[in-house]
Enzyme design. Structure first.
Site, PDB file in Angstrom:
ATOM      1  N   LYS A  64      47.908  40.577  28.152  1.00 32.82           N
ATOM      2  CA  LYS A  64      46.800  40.754  29.099  1.00 32.82           C
ATOM      3  C   LYS A  64      46.911  39.740  30.246  1.00 32.82           C
ATOM      4  CE  LYS A  64      42.583  38.791  28.255  1.00 32.82           C
ATOM      5  NZ  LYS A  64      42.084  38.024  29.409  1.00 32.82           N
ATOM      6  N   ASN A  65      47.168  38.491  29.911  1.00 32.81           N
ATOM      7  CA  ASN A  65      47.159  37.456  30.944  1.00 32.81           C
ATOM      8  C   ASN A  65      48.390  37.483  31.843  1.00 32.81           C
ATOM      9  OD1 ASN A  65      44.710  36.700  30.017  1.00 32.81           O
ATOM     10  ND2 ASN A  65      45.371  34.770  29.084  1.00 32.81           N
ATOM     11  N   ARG A  88      36.546  38.563  35.869  1.00 29.13           N
ATOM     12  CA  ARG A  88      36.714  37.260  36.490  1.00 29.13           C
ATOM     13  C   ARG A  88      38.063  37.145  37.184  1.00 29.13           C
ATOM     14  NH1 ARG A  88      38.548  32.843  36.198  1.00 29.13           N
ATOM     15  NH2 ARG A  88      37.407  31.298  37.382  1.00 29.13           N
ATOM     16  N   CYS A  90      31.181  32.012  32.432  1.00 30.34           N
ATOM     17  CA  CYS A  90      31.143  32.923  31.297  1.00 30.34           C
ATOM     18  C   CYS A  90      30.738  32.129  30.076  1.00 30.34           C
ATOM     19  CB  CYS A  90      32.488  33.613  31.114  1.00 30.34           C
ATOM     20  SG  CYS A  90      33.820  32.454  30.886  1.00 30.34           S
ATOM     21  N   ARG A 123      33.414  28.424  35.432  1.00 35.32           N
ATOM     22  CA  ARG A 123      34.820  28.699  35.779  1.00 35.32           C
ATOM     23  C   ARG A 123      34.979  28.524  37.282  1.00 35.32           C
ATOM     24  NH1 ARG A 123      37.033  32.041  31.280  1.00 35.32           N
ATOM     25  NH2 ARG A 123      38.983  31.979  32.416  1.00 35.32           N
ATOM     26  N   ASP A 166      43.191  29.567  23.959  1.00 32.84           N
ATOM     27  CA  ASP A 166      42.877  30.954  23.592  1.00 32.84           C
ATOM     28  C   ASP A 166      43.137  31.255  22.118  1.00 32.84           C
ATOM     29  OD1 ASP A 166      42.016  31.479  26.111  1.00 32.84           O
ATOM     30  OD2 ASP A 166      43.669  32.781  26.689  1.00 32.84           O
ATOM     31  N   ARG A 169      38.114  43.581  25.320  1.00 35.96           N
ATOM     32  CA  ARG A 169      38.683  43.061  26.570  1.00 35.96           C
ATOM     33  C   ARG A 169      40.120  42.583  26.355  1.00 35.96           C
ATOM     34  NH1 ARG A 169      36.239  38.226  28.176  1.00 35.96           N
ATOM     35  NH2 ARG A 169      38.011  38.301  29.538  1.00 35.96           N
TER      36      ARG A 169
HETATM   37  C1  UD1 Z   1      43.769  31.555  32.132  1.00 34.27           C
HETATM   38  C2  UD1 Z   1      43.697  32.659  31.108  1.00 34.27           C
HETATM   39  C3  UD1 Z   1      42.693  32.307  30.020  1.00 34.27           C
HETATM   40  C4  UD1 Z   1      43.032  30.959  29.422  1.00 34.27           C
HETATM   41  C5  UD1 Z   1      43.179  29.897  30.499  1.00 34.27           C
HETATM   42  C6  UD1 Z   1      43.681  28.564  29.965  1.00 34.27           C
HETATM   43  C7  UD1 Z   1      44.157  34.609  32.480  1.00 34.27           C
HETATM   44  C8  UD1 Z   1      43.663  35.905  33.009  1.00 34.27           C
HETATM   45  N1  UD1 Z   1      43.268  33.888  31.778  1.00 34.27           N
HETATM   46  O1  UD1 Z   1      42.460  31.470  32.717  1.00 34.27           O
HETATM   47  O2  UD1 Z   1      42.754  33.326  29.015  1.00 34.27           O
HETATM   48  O3  UD1 Z   1      41.999  30.564  28.537  1.00 34.27           O
HETATM   49  O4  UD1 Z   1      44.125  30.348  31.494  1.00 34.27           O
HETATM   50  O5  UD1 Z   1      44.873  28.722  29.293  1.00 34.27           O
HETATM   51  O6  UD1 Z   1      45.317  34.260  32.630  1.00 34.27           O
HETATM   52  N2  UD1 Z   1      39.578  24.977  36.791  1.00 34.27           N
HETATM   53  C9  UD1 Z   1      38.986  24.292  37.822  1.00 34.27           C
HETATM   54  N3  UD1 Z   1      39.130  24.770  39.095  1.00 34.27           N
HETATM   55  C10 UD1 Z   1      39.850  25.895  39.356  1.00 34.27           C
HETATM   56  C11 UD1 Z   1      40.450  26.599  38.299  1.00 34.27           C
HETATM   57  C12 UD1 Z   1      40.304  26.110  37.013  1.00 34.27           C
HETATM   58  O7  UD1 Z   1      38.322  23.273  37.614  1.00 34.27           O
HETATM   59  O8  UD1 Z   1      39.953  26.283  40.543  1.00 34.27           O
HETATM   60  C13 UD1 Z   1      39.393  24.489  35.386  1.00 34.27           C
HETATM   61  C14 UD1 Z   1      38.660  25.510  34.520  1.00 34.27           C
HETATM   62  O9  UD1 Z   1      37.271  25.380  34.658  1.00 34.27           O
HETATM   63  C15 UD1 Z   1      39.147  25.162  33.140  1.00 34.27           C
HETATM   64  C16 UD1 Z   1      40.577  24.687  33.391  1.00 34.27           C
HETATM   65  O10 UD1 Z   1      40.669  24.388  34.772  1.00 34.27           O
HETATM   66  O11 UD1 Z   1      38.375  24.097  32.624  1.00 34.27           O
HETATM   67  C17 UD1 Z   1      41.625  25.708  33.017  1.00 34.27           C
HETATM   68  O12 UD1 Z   1      41.414  26.882  33.755  1.00 34.27           O
HETATM   69  P1  UD1 Z   1      42.612  27.834  34.230  1.00 34.27           P
HETATM   70  O13 UD1 Z   1      43.908  27.305  33.706  1.00 34.27           O
HETATM   71  O14 UD1 Z   1      42.474  28.074  35.674  1.00 34.27           O
HETATM   72  O15 UD1 Z   1      42.250  29.166  33.460  1.00 34.27           O
HETATM   73  P2  UD1 Z   1      42.245  30.623  34.051  1.00 34.27           P
HETATM   74  O16 UD1 Z   1      43.417  30.831  34.947  1.00 34.27           O
HETATM   75  O17 UD1 Z   1      40.881  30.961  34.539  1.00 34.27           O
END
Ligand code: UD1
Length: 429
Positions: A22-23, A96, A120, A125, A309, A400
């Protein structure tokens, strides 16, 4: 409106196939809009999140068609007809990860409007790192009324330094840099396998990206991408890990075909510490469970650390193990919520900040509710190990991220079925 009914206490045995990740698929679908052409993704799982992304692409003017190749589902995306650059707030709320479209829309159309994705169940996020990356490449961003409007006549390569290795922000930076003028150096990049998959997809279309899988990624902008391409999606390491746990905690023996040990090192290491026997083979990974699981100590972290995850799912192993476990969540602020439900099944836990201190024991069936995707998967696993019947409400969260969950678990001998309310049947009919 729909729930899973699980009758626990039966060891699972057999073979199951991991679906496409999925990711990986979600950013790949977004990436396809960067160029005008016809792209075919092979091994796309049938998941609620993928269907929402497909609908968003359709509304942008992309033609989305489904095909089969043997057992694999393929999505054919014809992006030549895309005319729109605004994503409706209503659809953004449904998914998202539609924030991924910001980079490619900007690269293709010079303009993009998306609404701020909300938080969420697992915590806020933010998207500040995505926006920082786009600014570094010359995008002008305007944030107002809950929307992000991005504009750039032409993106220019630059240096992006991420203060945290965000998976999404790394992908946004890559997608925006592929067609930008000049070289982009991305430091502090996330190293997840899904990022390597994105690099491979783009390089197959003529992009020049190197370094994915390390903390420094270099992208030399190209003028255009090929107008045709095909890409095979990597297997879902989180889904695979969930089925490996199902085998391990039920005291059975399960082979997950397509599971890649090189993508699951930190996780497999903890299973071995818990007393589970792991065998890697050509087709995937086999686990052999034990009735005497040992407690584990772990802390989640960005790849190659223990995946956040899989943290809720391994909590179930901790709840069943002999002795104590200590599980610390460092990636998301609020990802221990599943314990409130696991307690209803008899789990003994003390929550302190972001750490769960667990005293292992036995679980018994009860009625619980999923509140997010991976927490929901944990409840299903708990139901498989608990004595008697467990009812897991909120199947929509689990859909999902797990394709045909009841079918796959059922093929391993699990007694699990989905129950849909009359109202739910009306809505889907
Ligand atoms: C992706 C995965 C999700 C997984 C996560 C961490 C997808 C679709 N989803 O989510 O399943 O749990 O990686 O392995 O690939 N953060 C910030 N600012 C930002 C972006 C992120 O502060 O602009 C923080 C987030 O709040 C969180 C951390 O960074 O605490 C990790 O987030 P991130 O690695 O970005 O996760 P996603 O890409 O949203």
């Amino acid at each position: 409106m729909a729930r899973f009914m699980v009758e626990g206490g039966f060891p699972l045995r057999g073979r199951v196939m991991a679906s496409g990740a999925k990711n990986a698929v979600l950013p790949l679908m977004a990436a396809a809009v960067l160029a005008a052409g016809e792209y075919r993704l092979v091994g796309v799982p049938r998941l609620a999140d993928v269907e929402v992304m497909a609908e968003i692409l359709r509304r942008l003017g992309v033609k989305v068609r489904e095909e089969r190749e043997g057992d694999l589902r393929c999505l054919c995306l014809d992006t030549r007809t895309m005319r729109e650059w605004r994503i409706h707030e209503f659809l953004m709320r449904g998914l998202r990860s539609s924030i991924f479209l910001l980079g490619p829309l900007l690269g293709r159309m010079g303009e993009a409007t998306v609404s701020f994705p909300g938080g969420c169940a697992i915590g806020p996020r933010p998207v500040d790192l995505h926006l920082q990356a786009l600014r570094a490449l010359g995008a002008k961003l305007d944030e107002s009324h809950g929307c992000i409007h991005a504009q750039a006549a032409a993106l220019t390569g630059g240096e992006v330094v991420l203060s945290y290795p965000s998976v999404g922000a790394t992908e946004t930076a890559i997608m925006a840099a592929v067609l930008a003028r000049g070289e982009t150096v991305l430091r502090g990049a996330a190293r997840e396998p899904e990022i390597v998959d994105l690099q491979n997809f783009f390089n197959g279309l003529g992009a020049r990206i190197r370094g994915a899988g390390t903390t420094v990624i270099r992208i030399t902008g190209v003028e255009r991408l090929h107008s045709m391409g095909q890409h095979c999606v990597i297997s879902d390491r989180i889904e695979a890990g969930t089925y490996l746990l199902a085998g391990a905690i039920s005291g059975g023996e399960v082979q997950v075909d397509g599971a890649r040990a090189d993508h699951l090192r930190a996780f497999l290491h903890k299973l071995v510490r818990a007393g589970v026997v792991i065998r890697e083979n050509e087709a995937g990974i086999t686990v052999e469970g034990t009735r005497r699981l040992q407690g584990v100590t772990l802390k989640t972290g960005p790849y190659p650390g223990f995946p956040t995850d899989l943290q809720p799912q391994i909590s179930v192993l901790a709840a069943l193990a002999e002795g104590e476990s200590r599980i610390t969540e460092t990636v998301f602020e609020n990802r221990l919520g599943h314990w409130n439900e696991l307690r209803k099944l008899g789990a003994r836990v003390l929550l302190k900040d972001r750490t769960a201190l667990v005293a292992g024991g036995q679980l018994r069936g009860a009625k619980v509710a999923a509140d997010d995707l991976r927490g929901g998967a944990a409840l299903i696993l708990a139901g498989l190990a608990a004595a008697g019947e467990t009812v897991v409400e909120g199947s929509g969260h689990i859909d999902r991220g797990y394709e045909n969950l009841e079918g796959k678990l059922g093929s391993l001998g699990a007694r699990i079925r989905r129950e849909v309310d009359e109202v739910g049947k009306l809505a889907s009919g």
